[in-house]
Design an enzyme around this catalytic site. Structure first.
Site, PDB file in Angstrom:
ATOM      1  N   CYS A  11       0.468  -1.604   0.304  1.00 29.90           N
ATOM      2  CA  CYS A  11       0.273   0.109  -0.282  1.00 29.90           C
ATOM      3  C   CYS A  11       0.909   1.313   0.365  1.00 29.90           C
ATOM      4  O   CYS A  11       2.239   1.113   1.196  1.00 29.90           O
ATOM      5  CB  CYS A  11      -0.749   0.027   1.313  1.00 29.90           C
ATOM      6  SG  CYS A  11      -2.394   1.892   1.882  1.00 29.90           S
ATOM      7  N   LYS A  38     -11.467 -10.548   4.436  1.00 30.82           N
ATOM      8  CA  LYS A  38     -12.814  -9.554   4.625  1.00 30.82           C
ATOM      9  C   LYS A  38     -14.015 -10.969   4.579  1.00 30.82           C
ATOM     10  O   LYS A  38     -13.984 -11.680   4.461  1.00 30.82           O
ATOM     11  CB  LYS A  38     -13.179  -8.666   3.476  1.00 30.82           C
ATOM     12  CG  LYS A  38     -12.458  -8.056   3.177  1.00 30.82           C
ATOM     13  CD  LYS A  38     -12.619  -6.776   2.551  1.00 30.82           C
ATOM     14  CE  LYS A  38     -11.084  -5.839   2.089  1.00 30.82           C
ATOM     15  NZ  LYS A  38     -11.537  -5.154   0.863  1.00 30.82           N
ATOM     16  N   VAL A  53      -5.572   0.275   6.294  1.00 30.23           N
ATOM     17  CA  VAL A  53      -4.058   0.404   7.082  1.00 30.23           C
ATOM     18  C   VAL A  53      -3.608   1.356   6.073  1.00 30.23           C
ATOM     19  O   VAL A  53      -4.257   2.036   4.486  1.00 30.23           O
ATOM     20  CB  VAL A  53      -2.858  -0.516   5.989  1.00 30.23           C
ATOM     21  CG1 VAL A  53      -3.797  -2.123   7.223  1.00 30.23           C
ATOM     22  CG2 VAL A  53      -2.658  -1.174   4.825  1.00 30.23           C
ATOM     23  N   GLU A  65      -4.865   7.411   8.183  1.00 28.35           N
ATOM     24  CA  GLU A  65      -5.516   8.912   7.503  1.00 28.35           C
ATOM     25  C   GLU A  65      -4.070   8.871   7.830  1.00 28.35           C
ATOM     26  O   GLU A  65      -3.360   9.703   8.501  1.00 28.35           O
ATOM     27  CB  GLU A  65      -5.844   9.679   7.736  1.00 28.35           C
ATOM     28  CG  GLU A  65      -7.326   9.961   7.652  1.00 28.35           C
ATOM     29  CD  GLU A  65      -7.695   9.371   5.671  1.00 28.35           C
ATOM     30  OE1 GLU A  65      -7.100   9.422   4.917  1.00 28.35           O
ATOM     31  OE2 GLU A  65      -8.708   7.947   5.480  1.00 28.35           O
ATOM     32  N   SER A  66      -3.092   8.203   6.285  1.00 27.63           N
ATOM     33  CA  SER A  66      -1.371   8.633   5.945  1.00 27.63           C
ATOM     34  C   SER A  66      -0.808   9.835   6.551  1.00 27.63           C
ATOM     35  O   SER A  66      -0.311   9.832   7.308  1.00 27.63           O
ATOM     36  CB  SER A  66      -1.043   7.734   5.571  1.00 27.63           C
ATOM     37  OG  SER A  66      -1.527   8.689   4.090  1.00 27.63           O
TER      38      SER A  66
HETATM   39  N1  LIG Z   1      -6.457   7.896   1.974  1.00 29.10           N
HETATM   40  C1  LIG Z   1      -5.986   5.721   3.402  1.00 29.10           C
HETATM   41  C2  LIG Z   1      -6.298   5.630   2.210  1.00 29.10           C
HETATM   42  C3  LIG Z   1      -5.278   4.317   2.785  1.00 29.10           C
HETATM   43  C4  LIG Z   1      -6.229   2.993   1.695  1.00 29.10           C
HETATM   44  O1  LIG Z   1      -6.539   3.110   0.797  1.00 29.10           O
HETATM   45  N2  LIG Z   1      -5.659   2.093   2.032  1.00 29.10           N
HETATM   46  C5  LIG Z   1      -6.110   0.587   1.669  1.00 29.10           C
HETATM   47  C6  LIG Z   1      -4.302  -0.234   0.456  1.00 29.10           C
HETATM   48  S1  LIG Z   1      -3.424   1.150  -0.164  1.00 29.10           S
HETATM   49  C7  LIG Z   1      -6.556  -0.410   2.280  1.00 29.10           C
HETATM   50  O2  LIG Z   1      -6.466  -0.343   3.194  1.00 29.10           O
HETATM   51  N3  LIG Z   1      -7.894  -0.928   1.883  1.00 29.10           N
HETATM   52  C8  LIG Z   1      -8.233  -2.085   2.437  1.00 29.10           C
HETATM   53  C9  LIG Z   1      -9.650  -1.566   2.064  1.00 29.10           C
HETATM   54  O3  LIG Z   1     -10.289  -0.888   1.460  1.00 29.10           O
HETATM   55  O4  LIG Z   1     -10.750  -3.149   1.925  1.00 29.10           O
HETATM   56  C10 LIG Z   1      -4.749   6.813   3.705  1.00 29.10           C
HETATM   57  O5  LIG Z   1      -3.888   7.619   3.137  1.00 29.10           O
HETATM   58  O6  LIG Z   1      -4.000   6.576   5.249  1.00 29.10           O
END
Ligand SMILES: N[C@@H](CCC(=O)N[C@@H](CS)C(=O)NCC(=O)O)C(=O)O
Length: 260
Positions: A11, A38, A53, A65-66
């Site tokens: 990610c 999931k 994450v 939120e990163s």
């Molecule tokens: N805006 C969020 C985006 C985080 C994000 O999209 N993470 C994805 C992985 S790249 C995730 O956890 N996806 C799991 C899901 O949607 O089930 C950030 O900046 O932390």
């Protein structure tokens, strides 16, 4: 002090957090969330109600939120600063990061997921407009030779992971940044961001990213299973990366169906 990062190694947002912690030199536990399984466990959803994450838990208090996490880490822990001292420069870093999340990365996914080859050219042109916009902002606000400012900041630590993911689109959708003066600044910045040890050291190889994101090239995101596939390309446990051949360039669902 206890600090646990919930991450997924592919990610780009979680990588931003790993970079922030590495630059600051902060010891922490890492927990790799299996995003192919999931629903996520209740305990994780309690920590991270959006089910994403990165999630960071500091002394029992969760944060997600990163971008928010990176700024928190910068404020709370010692070590090199992730944001510039100057308020205007800090604002410019945030401005670029906002563009990265709202525009730059969505254009990447749109092109990567496109199944209609006739639309590739239009989507590549839209993507190039975003690269052009960034080039112009770097010229407008940048004071550094290769970095935005004199030293890397959260702008480089955020865009480094994004630029690494654009390599996936180069592979599957033949996207290229023209080698012309118009793109010289953004090319130099891309190379500087990708070249940072901390960016390289927190990322999988380009080959690995290409394999892991193969289902995106077939418009199946977030571990959804494309027809005819036994495993999600995200599922590196059930389907080890070393057992996989390199997917074909230009991969789409139609082409992959014909191939099997
Ligand atoms: N805006 C969020 C985006 C985080 C994000 O999209 N993470 C994805 C992985 S790249 C995730 O956890 N996806 C799991 C899901 O949607 O089930 C950030 O900046 O932390």
């Amino acid at each position: 002090m206890s600090l646990t990062l919930y991450t997924w190694q592919y990610c780009p947002f979680a990588q931003r957090t790993r970079i922030a912690l590495a630059v600051k030199g902060i010891a922490h536990e890492q927990y790799e969330l299996d995003i192919t399984k999931k629903p996520y466990p209740d305990w994780f959803m309690k920590l991270s109600p959006n089910g994403k994450v990165p999630t960071l838990v500091h002394d029992g208090r969760p944060l997600y939120e990163s971008e928010v996490i990176a700024e928190y880490v910068d404020e709370v822990f010692d070590g090199p600063k992730l944001l510039p001292q100057d308020a205007y420069q800090r604002a410019i870093v945030r401005l670029l990061i906002a563009y990265g999340g709202e525009k730059f990365l969505p254009l990447l996914y749109r092109l990567l997921r496109n199944q209609d080859e006739a639309r590739d050219e239009e989507l590549r042109a839209q993507a190039l407009d975003a690269w052009r916009w960034l080039d112009a902002r770097l010229r407008e606000f940048g004071t550094g030779e290769r970095f935005l400012f004199d030293a890397p900041t959260l702008a480089e630590y955020s865009f480094g992971p994004f630029f690494q993911r654009w390599r996936i689109v180069e592979y599957y959708r033949f996207f290229e940044i023209p080698d012309t003066p118009e793109f010289a600044r953004i090319r130099a910045w891309r190379d500087a961001c990708e070249g940072l040890d901390v960016v390289q050291g927190t990322a999988p190889s380009t080959e690995t990213l290409i394999k892991v994101y193969a289902d995106y090239a077939r418009n199946y995101d977030n571990a959804k299973l494309p027809p005819g596939s036994r495993f999600s390309a995200f599922d590196t446990q059930a389907w080890p990366l070393e057992d996989r051949p390199m997917p074909p360039r230009g991969l789409r669902l139609q082409a992959s169906r014909q191939a099997h």
